[in-house]
Design an enzyme around this catalytic site. Structure first.
Site, mmCIF file in Angstrom:
data_model
loop_
_atom_site.group_PDB
_atom_site.id
_atom_site.type_symbol
_atom_site.label_atom_id
_atom_site.label_comp_id
_atom_site.label_asym_id
_atom_site.label_seq_id
_atom_site.Cartn_x
_atom_site.Cartn_y
_atom_site.Cartn_z
ATOM 1 N N GLY A 62 5.931 -39.816 -76.347
ATOM 2 C CA GLY A 62 6.133 -41.238 -76.135
ATOM 3 C C GLY A 62 7.610 -41.574 -75.998
ATOM 4 N N GLN A 65 13.222 -44.099 -77.716
ATOM 5 C CA GLN A 65 14.308 -45.079 -77.634
ATOM 6 C C GLN A 65 14.110 -45.955 -76.401
ATOM 7 O OE1 GLN A 65 18.192 -43.366 -77.274
ATOM 8 N NE2 GLN A 65 19.280 -45.290 -77.647
ATOM 9 N N GLU A 84 19.057 -44.955 -67.702
ATOM 10 C CA GLU A 84 18.521 -44.693 -66.366
ATOM 11 C C GLU A 84 17.710 -43.408 -66.322
ATOM 12 O OE1 GLU A 84 19.845 -44.488 -61.657
ATOM 13 O OE2 GLU A 84 21.057 -45.558 -63.128
ATOM 14 N N ARG A 86 15.815 -42.177 -68.678
ATOM 15 C CA ARG A 86 14.495 -42.500 -69.228
ATOM 16 C C ARG A 86 13.664 -43.294 -68.220
ATOM 17 N NH1 ARG A 86 16.880 -45.367 -74.125
ATOM 18 N NH2 ARG A 86 18.835 -44.742 -73.136
ATOM 19 N N ARG A 121 28.509 -39.255 -73.927
ATOM 20 C CA ARG A 121 27.574 -38.138 -73.832
ATOM 21 C C ARG A 121 28.199 -36.925 -73.157
ATOM 22 N NH1 ARG A 121 21.680 -40.783 -72.258
ATOM 23 N NH2 ARG A 121 21.459 -42.050 -74.136
#
Length: 287
Positions: A62, A65, A84, A86, A121
């Protein structure tokens, strides 16, 4: 989304006088096809394999976040602020809706969040990173030193990345495609002529030159005849030799020099024939 206010202060932009406020931290379901990508997204290349891996994880566990979006004024649509990858993964799964948090952000704040998220990141290529720095400097009217302090980086790091944007587009694209490294690109900066930069780029890619070999090739082009360097034999004068041949010959000479430096006694002779250039190499057999 307190990152921008912490990094750039309450007034994130001179052009955006009204400080944005959050609509809600509530997670809501938004139709996937009503969401548009972030127009300020610094990432230009998405790894489809990693997107597929993320989609498989989301399918199994699922959406852990939610994405962050903002309402587009006078339209029944939304624009991505963060998440983006996700969103793309959910599109591949053909979900109708996606969990999201709706924020009220200005254009400058939206752009800054996208840039900061990717910088933190450390997934951007050096060119994308340089573009992100350039946009942050422009959006917030900062000096390189001020931006470096806010991002926890050195001023020289910011400056070195920005210099890459002065390289020809074909060189920048080679970095984006990961055909050369940042150090290769920084070596090319010393060649002021764009055509030479592109020619050496071709040699680097074709011959898989490492950084040291690239630097030696560039040095040979910048200093074709160094009187301080002792040469065992006089090289024949190359009259009317094309630039491509000169680069090829210099590459061979640099390679022979590296072999000699390793301790192997290599002898070479060069001569210019009527329709070709001849190099004879003698390598002694091990006794």
């Amino acid at each position: 989304m307190g990152t921008i206010s912490k990094l750039f202060g309450k007034n994130a932009s001179n052009s955006d006088k009204d400080v944005s406020s959050e609509v809600s931290n509530e997670v809501v379901q938004i139709e996937v096809d009503k969401i548009s990508p972030n127009q300020y997204q610094p990432r230009s290349i998405f790894d489809e394999e990693k997107i597929n891996e993320l989609a498989q994880t989301i399918h199994t566990h699922g959406m852990i976040q939610p994405i962050v979006i903002r309402k587009i004024e006078e339209e029944e649509r939304y624009e991505l602020i963060a998440g983006e990858r996700r969103w793309r993964a959910v599109q591949s799964l053909e979900w109708e809706t996606i969990p999201a948090i709706v924020k009220n952000m200005t254009d400058t704040e939206t752009a800054s969040v996208a840039l900061i998220e990717n910088l933190q990141r450390e997934e951007l290529t050096v060119i994308e990173e340089a573009i992100a720095y350039e946009q942050l400097l422009s959006q917030h009217g900062l000096t390189q030193e001020a931006l470096a302090q806010r991002l926890g980086k050195s001023q020289s790091t910011i400056a070195n990345k920005l210099r890459l944007l002065k390289l020809p587009s074909v060189v920048q694209q080679a970095i984006l495609n990961k055909e050369i490294t940042e150090r290769h690109a920084r070596a090319l900066i010393s060649l002021k002529d764009e055509s030479l930069q592109e020619e050496v780029l071709g040699l680097v890619i074709e011959n898989h030159l490492n950084v040291k070999q690239t630097e030696e090739q560039i040095d040979a082009l910048l200093h074709p005849e160094d009187p301080s360097e002792e040469k065992p034999k006089q090289k024949p004068k190359m009259k009317g030799v094309s630039r491509d041949l000169r680069i090829a010959l210099n590459t061979i000479r640099q390679s022979l020099s590296m072999v000699s430096d390793s301790g192997l006694n290599v002898e070479s002779e060069e001569s210019e024939e009527e329709d070709h250039y001849k190099i004879t190499i003698k390598i002694p057999k091990n006794k």
